[in-house]
Design a protein around this motif. Structure first.
Motif, PDB file in Angstrom:
ATOM      1  N   PHE A 236       0.802  -1.223   0.000  1.00 24.67           N
ATOM      2  CA  PHE A 236       0.000   0.000   0.000  1.00 24.67           C
ATOM      3  C   PHE A 236       0.836   1.275   0.000  1.00 24.67           C
ATOM      4  CE2 PHE A 236      -3.101  -3.002   1.906  1.00 24.67           C
ATOM      5  CZ  PHE A 236      -4.036  -2.924   0.891  1.00 24.67           C
ATOM      6  N   ILE A 237       1.805   1.381   0.883  1.00 19.72           N
ATOM      7  CA  ILE A 237       2.567   2.631   1.012  1.00 19.72           C
ATOM      8  C   ILE A 237       3.618   2.767  -0.086  1.00 19.72           C
ATOM      9  CG2 ILE A 237       4.157   3.896   2.510  1.00 19.72           C
ATOM     10  CD1 ILE A 237       2.573   2.836   4.886  1.00 19.72           C
ATOM     11  N   LEU A 238       4.327   1.698  -0.405  1.00 16.92           N
ATOM     12  CA  LEU A 238       5.394   1.767  -1.406  1.00 16.92           C
ATOM     13  C   LEU A 238       4.906   2.240  -2.777  1.00 16.92           C
ATOM     14  CD1 LEU A 238       8.394   1.297  -2.084  1.00 16.92           C
ATOM     15  CD2 LEU A 238       7.804  -1.082  -2.566  1.00 16.92           C
ATOM     16  N   PRO A 239       3.815   1.707  -3.334  1.00 15.89           N
ATOM     17  CA  PRO A 239       3.401   2.197  -4.659  1.00 15.89           C
ATOM     18  C   PRO A 239       2.839   3.617  -4.641  1.00 15.89           C
ATOM     19  CG  PRO A 239       2.123   0.253  -4.045  1.00 15.89           C
ATOM     20  CD  PRO A 239       3.037   0.555  -2.917  1.00 15.89           C
ATOM     21  N   LYS A 240       2.276   4.039  -3.527  1.00 12.99           N
ATOM     22  CA  LYS A 240       1.626   5.351  -3.476  1.00 12.99           C
ATOM     23  C   LYS A 240       2.583   6.481  -3.107  1.00 12.99           C
ATOM     24  CE  LYS A 240      -2.928   3.852  -3.315  1.00 12.99           C
ATOM     25  NZ  LYS A 240      -2.838   2.941  -4.402  1.00 12.99           N
ATOM     26  N   LEU A 241       3.473   6.251  -2.135  1.00 17.45           N
ATOM     27  CA  LEU A 241       4.302   7.329  -1.607  1.00 17.45           C
ATOM     28  C   LEU A 241       5.782   7.188  -1.895  1.00 17.45           C
ATOM     29  CD1 LEU A 241       2.546   7.760   1.843  1.00 17.45           C
ATOM     30  CD2 LEU A 241       2.213   9.093  -0.224  1.00 17.45           C
ATOM     31  N   GLY A 242       6.219   6.056  -2.376  1.00 19.21           N
ATOM     32  CA  GLY A 242       7.610   5.897  -2.746  1.00 19.21           C
ATOM     33  C   GLY A 242       8.446   5.198  -1.687  1.00 19.21           C
ATOM     34  N   ASP A 243       9.722   5.071  -2.003  1.00 25.55           N
ATOM     35  CA  ASP A 243      10.644   4.270  -1.208  1.00 25.55           C
ATOM     36  C   ASP A 243      10.964   4.890   0.148  1.00 25.55           C
ATOM     37  OD1 ASP A 243      12.260   1.987  -0.881  1.00 25.55           O
ATOM     38  OD2 ASP A 243      14.029   3.139  -1.416  1.00 25.55           O
ATOM     39  N   LEU A 244      11.173   6.189   0.195  1.00 30.70           N
ATOM     40  CA  LEU A 244      11.559   6.826   1.453  1.00 30.70           C
ATOM     41  C   LEU A 244      10.444   6.736   2.497  1.00 30.70           C
ATOM     42  CD1 LEU A 244      13.837   8.359   2.840  1.00 30.70           C
ATOM     43  CD2 LEU A 244      12.749  10.473   2.067  1.00 30.70           C
ATOM     44  N   SER A 245       9.227   6.992   2.081  1.00 37.33           N
ATOM     45  CA  SER A 245       8.092   6.865   3.011  1.00 37.33           C
ATOM     46  C   SER A 245       7.908   5.422   3.458  1.00 37.33           C
ATOM     47  CB  SER A 245       6.808   7.360   2.346  1.00 37.33           C
ATOM     48  OG  SER A 245       6.920   8.705   2.002  1.00 37.33           O
ATOM     49  N   ALA A 246       8.133   4.496   2.542  1.00 35.30           N
ATOM     50  CA  ALA A 246       8.020   3.082   2.899  1.00 35.30           C
ATOM     51  C   ALA A 246       9.104   2.673   3.888  1.00 35.30           C
ATOM     52  CB  ALA A 246       8.102   2.218   1.638  1.00 35.30           C
ATOM     53  N   MET A 247      10.297   3.249   3.761  1.00 36.14           N
ATOM     54  CA  MET A 247      11.375   2.930   4.705  1.00 36.14           C
ATOM     55  C   MET A 247      11.039   3.425   6.107  1.00 36.14           C
ATOM     56  SD  MET A 247      13.909   1.394   3.075  1.00 36.14           S
ATOM     57  CE  MET A 247      15.476   1.802   3.761  1.00 36.14           C
ATOM     58  N   PHE A 248      10.555   4.665   6.204  1.00 40.40           N
ATOM     59  CA  PHE A 248      10.164   5.183   7.517  1.00 40.40           C
ATOM     60  C   PHE A 248       9.021   4.366   8.117  1.00 40.40           C
ATOM     61  CE2 PHE A 248      12.101   9.325   6.149  1.00 40.40           C
ATOM     62  CZ  PHE A 248      13.061   9.343   7.152  1.00 40.40           C
ATOM     63  N   SER A 249       8.058   3.993   7.288  1.00 44.61           N
ATOM     64  CA  SER A 249       6.944   3.172   7.773  1.00 44.61           C
ATOM     65  C   SER A 249       7.419   1.799   8.215  1.00 44.61           C
ATOM     66  CB  SER A 249       5.884   3.023   6.679  1.00 44.61           C
ATOM     67  OG  SER A 249       5.419   4.272   6.271  1.00 44.61           O
ATOM     68  N   ASP A 250       8.325   1.210   7.430  1.00 48.24           N
ATOM     69  CA  ASP A 250       8.900  -0.082   7.811  1.00 48.24           C
ATOM     70  C   ASP A 250       9.619   0.005   9.150  1.00 48.24           C
ATOM     71  OD1 ASP A 250       8.464  -2.406   6.345  1.00 48.24           O
ATOM     72  OD2 ASP A 250       9.701  -1.687   4.695  1.00 48.24           O
ATOM     73  N   PHE A 251      10.386   1.062   9.340  1.00 49.83           N
ATOM     74  CA  PHE A 251      11.131   1.210  10.584  1.00 49.83           C
ATOM     75  C   PHE A 251      10.179   1.286  11.776  1.00 49.83           C
ATOM     76  CE2 PHE A 251      13.360   3.536  13.897  1.00 49.83           C
ATOM     77  CZ  PHE A 251      14.551   2.838  13.954  1.00 49.83           C
ATOM     78  N   GLY A 252       9.171   2.127  11.684  1.00 49.27           N
ATOM     79  CA  GLY A 252       8.226   2.279  12.797  1.00 49.27           C
ATOM     80  C   GLY A 252       7.434   1.017  13.069  1.00 49.27           C
ATOM     81  N   LEU A 253       6.885   0.421  12.015  1.00 50.05           N
ATOM     82  CA  LEU A 253       6.094  -0.805  12.199  1.00 50.05           C
ATOM     83  C   LEU A 253       6.938  -1.971  12.688  1.00 50.05           C
ATOM     84  CD1 LEU A 253       3.591  -0.829   9.215  1.00 50.05           C
ATOM     85  CD2 LEU A 253       3.055  -0.829  11.634  1.00 50.05           C
ATOM     86  N   SER A 254       8.145  -2.089  12.166  1.00 50.21           N
ATOM     87  CA  SER A 254       9.011  -3.197  12.598  1.00 50.21           C
ATOM     88  C   SER A 254       9.398  -3.040  14.061  1.00 50.21           C
ATOM     89  CB  SER A 254      10.275  -3.258  11.740  1.00 50.21           C
ATOM     90  OG  SER A 254       9.950  -3.545  10.417  1.00 50.21           O
ATOM     91  N   PHE A 255       9.761  -1.837  14.459  1.00 47.08           N
ATOM     92  CA  PHE A 255      10.154  -1.619  15.850  1.00 47.08           C
ATOM     93  C   PHE A 255       8.984  -1.891  16.799  1.00 47.08           C
ATOM     94  CE2 PHE A 255      10.650   1.173  19.565  1.00 47.08           C
ATOM     95  CZ  PHE A 255      11.797   0.609  20.096  1.00 47.08           C
ATOM     96  N   LEU A 256       7.824  -1.327  16.498  1.00 47.50           N
ATOM     97  CA  LEU A 256       6.658  -1.558  17.368  1.00 47.50           C
ATOM     98  C   LEU A 256       6.246  -3.027  17.381  1.00 47.50           C
ATOM     99  CD1 LEU A 256       4.443   1.561  16.626  1.00 47.50           C
ATOM    100  CD2 LEU A 256       5.705   1.036  18.711  1.00 47.50           C
ATOM    101  N   SER A 257       6.288  -3.663  16.227  1.00 46.21           N
ATOM    102  CA  SER A 257       5.917  -5.078  16.165  1.00 46.21           C
ATOM    103  C   SER A 257       6.883  -5.952  16.952  1.00 46.21           C
ATOM    104  CB  SER A 257       5.870  -5.556  14.713  1.00 46.21           C
ATOM    105  OG  SER A 257       4.897  -4.856  13.991  1.00 46.21           O
ATOM    106  N   LEU A 258       8.168  -5.668  16.847  1.00 48.62           N
ATOM    107  CA  LEU A 258       9.146  -6.460  17.595  1.00 48.62           C
ATOM    108  C   LEU A 258       8.987  -6.262  19.097  1.00 48.62           C
ATOM    109  CD1 LEU A 258      12.357  -6.122  15.429  1.00 48.62           C
ATOM    110  CD2 LEU A 258      11.130  -8.213  15.960  1.00 48.62           C
TER     111      LEU A 258
END
Length: 154
Positions: A51-73
Motif C-alpha cells: 500500500f505505502i510503497l506504490p503510493k508514496l515511494g521508497d523513502l516513506s516506505a522505509m520510515f513506515s517499515d522502521f516504525g512498524l518493525s520496531f513496534l511489532s518487535l
C-alpha cells in the motif's frame, strides 16, 4: 505468484535476522522467532510493501517499515518471549538490520511485483509544485495612474 514469492522471501530473511539476534545470542526458542517473524512479515508486507510503497515511494516506505518493525518487535517480543532480555534496544538493533535489507527488498518489489499491477506507472514521492507570478506593480492604483499617464503622452 509473485506476491507469494516476495512474501516468503521477506519472511525467510526476517526470520533469519531475528533468529540470529534473538535466538543465537539471547536463547529465544525457534518457535518464538517463527511467530514473531510471521506476524512482522504479514504486517509490514501488506501495509508497507503493497500500500505505502506504490503510493508514496521508497523513502516513506522505509520510515513506515522502521516504525512498524520496531513496534511489532517490541509488542510481539513481549508476547512471545519468556526469557528476560533487553527488548527495546534489541528491537532497535534488529529493526536497523531489517531496514538495511528492506532497501533492497523495496527495489525487488517495485521491479517484479508492483510492475504487473500498475503497468510501470509507479508514483515516486509526489510533489506539489506551486507556480508563482511576480509583477512589477505592487498597488493596483499605480497601474491606473501609469495607464492614464501613457494615454496623456500619446
Amino acid at each position: 505468484m509473485e506476491y507469494l514469492k516476495a512474501y516468503f522471501l521477506k519472511f525467510f530473511i526476517t526470520m533469519t535476522i531475528v533468529y540470529v539476534i534473538f535466538g543465537i545470542f539471547y536463547g529465544v526458542s525457534i518457535w518464538d522467532v517463527i511467530g514473531i517473524s510471521f506476524f512482522l512479515s504479514v504486517i509490514t508486507f501488506t501495509l508497507v510493501d503493497l500500500f505505502i510503497l506504490p503510493k508514496l515511494g521508497d523513502l516513506s516506505a522505509m520510515f513506515s517499515d522502521f516504525g512498524l518493525s520496531f513496534l511489532s518487535l517490541v509488542i510481539f517480543g513481549g508476547v512471545f518471549i519468556e526469557e528476560f532480555i533487553i527488548l527495546g534496544s534489541l528491537s532497535l538493533f534488529v529493526t536497523t538490520l531489517l531496514l538495511v535489507w528492506e532497501s533492497y527488498f523495496h527495489k525487488y518489489v517495485t521491479k517484479n511485483v508492483l510492475k504487473e499491477e500498475t503497468k510501470g506507472n509507479i508514483i515516486v514521492e509526489p510533489r506539489i509544485n506551486f507556480i508563482t507570478e511576480f509583477a512589477e506593480e505592487m498597488d493596483v492604483s499605480d497601474i491606473s495612474k501609469q495607464k492614464s499617464d501613457e494615454n496623456d503622452v500619446r
